[in-house]
Design an enzyme around this catalytic site. Structure first.
Site, mmCIF file in Angstrom:
data_model
loop_
_atom_site.group_PDB
_atom_site.id
_atom_site.type_symbol
_atom_site.label_atom_id
_atom_site.label_comp_id
_atom_site.label_asym_id
_atom_site.label_seq_id
_atom_site.Cartn_x
_atom_site.Cartn_y
_atom_site.Cartn_z
ATOM 1 N N ASP A 216 0.747 -1.274 0.000
ATOM 2 C CA ASP A 216 0.000 0.000 0.000
ATOM 3 C C ASP A 216 0.773 1.317 0.000
ATOM 4 O O ASP A 216 0.813 2.040 -0.993
ATOM 5 C CB ASP A 216 -1.057 0.016 1.122
ATOM 6 C CG ASP A 216 -0.531 -0.425 2.504
ATOM 7 O OD1 ASP A 216 0.691 -0.572 2.656
ATOM 8 O OD2 ASP A 216 -1.356 -0.616 3.424
ATOM 9 N N GLU A 350 -8.897 3.998 6.555
ATOM 10 C CA GLU A 350 -8.726 4.167 5.093
ATOM 11 C C GLU A 350 -9.977 4.599 4.339
ATOM 12 O O GLU A 350 -9.895 5.359 3.368
ATOM 13 C CB GLU A 350 -8.174 2.877 4.475
ATOM 14 C CG GLU A 350 -6.730 2.553 4.871
ATOM 15 C CD GLU A 350 -6.593 1.970 6.273
ATOM 16 O OE1 GLU A 350 -7.620 1.524 6.838
ATOM 17 O OE2 GLU A 350 -5.477 1.966 6.821
ATOM 18 N N THR A 436 1.564 8.542 5.829
ATOM 19 C CA THR A 436 0.603 7.440 5.803
ATOM 20 C C THR A 436 -0.090 7.226 7.140
ATOM 21 O O THR A 436 -1.023 6.431 7.232
ATOM 22 C CB THR A 436 1.269 6.139 5.297
ATOM 23 O OG1 THR A 436 0.227 5.217 4.920
ATOM 24 C CG2 THR A 436 2.147 5.511 6.360
HETATM 25 C C1 DMJ Z 1 -1.745 2.914 9.954
HETATM 26 O O1 DMJ Z 1 -0.676 2.684 10.803
HETATM 27 C C2 DMJ Z 1 -1.284 3.490 8.642
HETATM 28 O O2 DMJ Z 1 -2.367 4.055 7.976
HETATM 29 C C3 DMJ Z 1 -0.651 2.445 7.752
HETATM 30 O O3 DMJ Z 1 -0.358 2.972 6.480
HETATM 31 C C4 DMJ Z 1 -1.566 1.264 7.592
HETATM 32 N N1 DMJ Z 1 -2.089 0.754 8.826
HETATM 33 C C5 DMJ Z 1 -2.575 1.670 9.829
HETATM 34 C C6 DMJ Z 1 -4.042 2.009 9.745
HETATM 35 O O4 DMJ Z 1 -4.877 1.046 9.288
#
Ligand code: DMJ
Length: 456
Positions: A216, A350, A436
């Site tokens: 991702d 998300e 992220t």
């Molecule tokens: C978060 O730590 C971040 O968004 C990461 O990119 C993916 N997992 C979690 C949230 O679901």
């Protein structure tokens, strides 16, 4: 409303788990995650910028004092380089840029230095795990052929560029530019990036490709590196749009009921499953639409809208109106989890993140409506006396709580909700990109950079 939600999450963390990583809202005690080793206070560092943005001044002050007095990286701890980077380095950088308080800059650079030994591998592709006392790294024992993970080593770029910018030390940026170099030398199957890369041999592991877990945020950071450079990082731009082209050709499909989804690719075969994590891609496609080559701007916005609709369906087709961890498009179902161990919801952001991007970029009111549905579901099923909890089965009528208030609920889910219902001039996209973990980092504008260089 998201402000009230933040208050409830924060107050309970403070009451029952202050200084520990996360809160267990049912048992009302701390939750220590092994992702951060002995580094403590994940919720505090992850929440700093949300507190600031929501103007929760008292709480921000307490959090800052805790960082000053207690945030300590001189511990014997094996940590996840990726998790510590996105939550701690990212959280500290945003807190610094928003508040201007020197302590956050200092702590971010100090932590960045602690992470550097992870890059001591034959290729410079970092280890997943690092003991920050001894400097010894290794990879996850479950990863294919001793590989590092694409979404982990590919999600350091934004923070490390800022660390170099703020410290004057080029080493951070050099490390992440080298990752790109290694990737660009490799042959990519069908133009796709496998999730596994061995840091010693520099060869791919299993040819699994995902825009969800394990892949991702690598794609997200290619686009955002270009945006954060004020659109000067042509290499990042090309890598992003080339990757999207390959993803469209090989992974994106439409169900017979008309739902667009992003499948997973295993050595050429498709698994018709989409993760909750993959739902971030709707927002990513829309954010990248503006720079899309060959007159594809409208097409990328449309792709974002389609993914948002599919992910909304994954919520709407459950009894709790909260989405499962993964949903499938096979065996006669569409956007529904079929395996018991994919029916959980752990307060992930998300889908709301994608609503926020779609709202900002289209102003179609349905995204606010969908966000509101999520607020109602969170309040009804996840809110408990002691905070907010994840749910074990979103198809059940009776809640079974998992008893964890994830730190990303405060840094991401609640922040994106707040932004969804705010004006566009709060953290405008012309000036900020979100890492992220939803930590805003300023775009390094060309003009500012040349001013700084002249001053030097
Ligand atoms: C978060 O730590 C971040 O968004 C990461 O990119 C993916 N997992 C979690 C949230 O679901």
């Amino acid at each position: 409303v998201s402000l009230q939600m933040m208050k409830h999450a924060w107050d309970n963390y403070k009451r029952y788990a202050w200084g520990l990583n996360e809160l267990k809202p049912i048992s009302k005690q701390g939750h220590s995650s092994n992702l951060f080793g002995n580094i403590q206070g994940a919720t505090i560092v992850d929440a700093l910028d949300t507190l600031y943005i929501m103007e929760m001044k008292e709480e921000f002050k307490e959090a800052k004092e805790w960082v000053e007095k207690n945030l300590d990286f001189n511990v014997n701890a094996e940590i996840s380089v990726f998790e510590v980077n996105i939550r701690f380095v990212g959280g500290l950088l945003s807190a610094y840029y928003l508040s201007g308080e020197e302590i956050f800059r200092k702590k971010a650079v100090e932590l960045g230095e602690k992470l550097l030994p992870a890059f001591n591998t034959p290729t410079g592709i970092p280890w997943a795990l690092l003991n920050i006392k001894s400097g010894i790294g290794r990879n996850w024992p479950w990863a294919s052929g001793g590989s590092s993970i694409l979404a982990e080593f590919g999600t350091l770029h934004l923070e490390f560029v800022h660390l170099s910018h703020l410290s004057g030390n080029p080493v951070f940026a050099e490390k992440v530019m080298n990752i790109r170099k290694v990737l660009n030398r490799l042959d990519k199957p069908e133009g796709l990036y496998p999730n596994y890369l061995n840091p010693s041999s520099g060869q791919w592991g299993q040819h699994h490709v995902s825009i969800g877990g394990l892949g991702d945020s690598f794609y997200e950071y290619l686009l955002k590196a270009w945006l954060m450079s004020d659109k000067t990082d042509e290499e990042g731009k090309k890598m992003y749009y080339d990757a999207v082209q390959a993803i469209e050709t090989h992974l994106i499909r439409k169900s017979s009921g008309g739902l667009t989804y992003i499948a997973e690719w295993k050595g050429g075969l498709l698994e018709h499953k989409m993760g909750h994590l993959t739902c971030f891609a709707g927002g990513m496609f829309a954010l990248g639409a503006d720079g899309a080559p060959n007159d594809k701007t409208g097409h990328h916005i449309e792709l974002g809208a389609e993914i948002a609709r599919t992910c909304h369906e994954s919520y709407d087709r459950t009894s709790m109106k909260l989405g499962p961890e993964a949903f499938r498009f096979d065996g006669g179902v569409e956007a529904i989890a079929t395996r018991q161990n994919e029916k959980y919801y752990i307060l992930r952001p998300e889908v709301i993140e994608t609503y926020m991007y779609m709202w900002r970029l289209t102003h179609d009111p349905k995204y606010r409506q969908w966000g509101w549905e999520a607020v109602e579901a969170l309040e009804k099923h996840c809110r408990v006396d002691g905070g907010y909890s994840g749910i074990r089965d979103v198809y059940n009528n009776q809640e079974s709580h998992d008893d964890v208030q994830q730190s990303f609920f405060l840094s991401e889910t609640l922040k994106y909700l707040y932004l969804l219902f705010s004006e566009d001039d709060l953290l405008p996209f012309e000036h900020w990109v979100f890492n992220t973990e939803a930590h805003p980092l300023p775009i390094l504008h060309k003009d500012d950079r040349s001013k700084e260089e002249n001053q030097k």
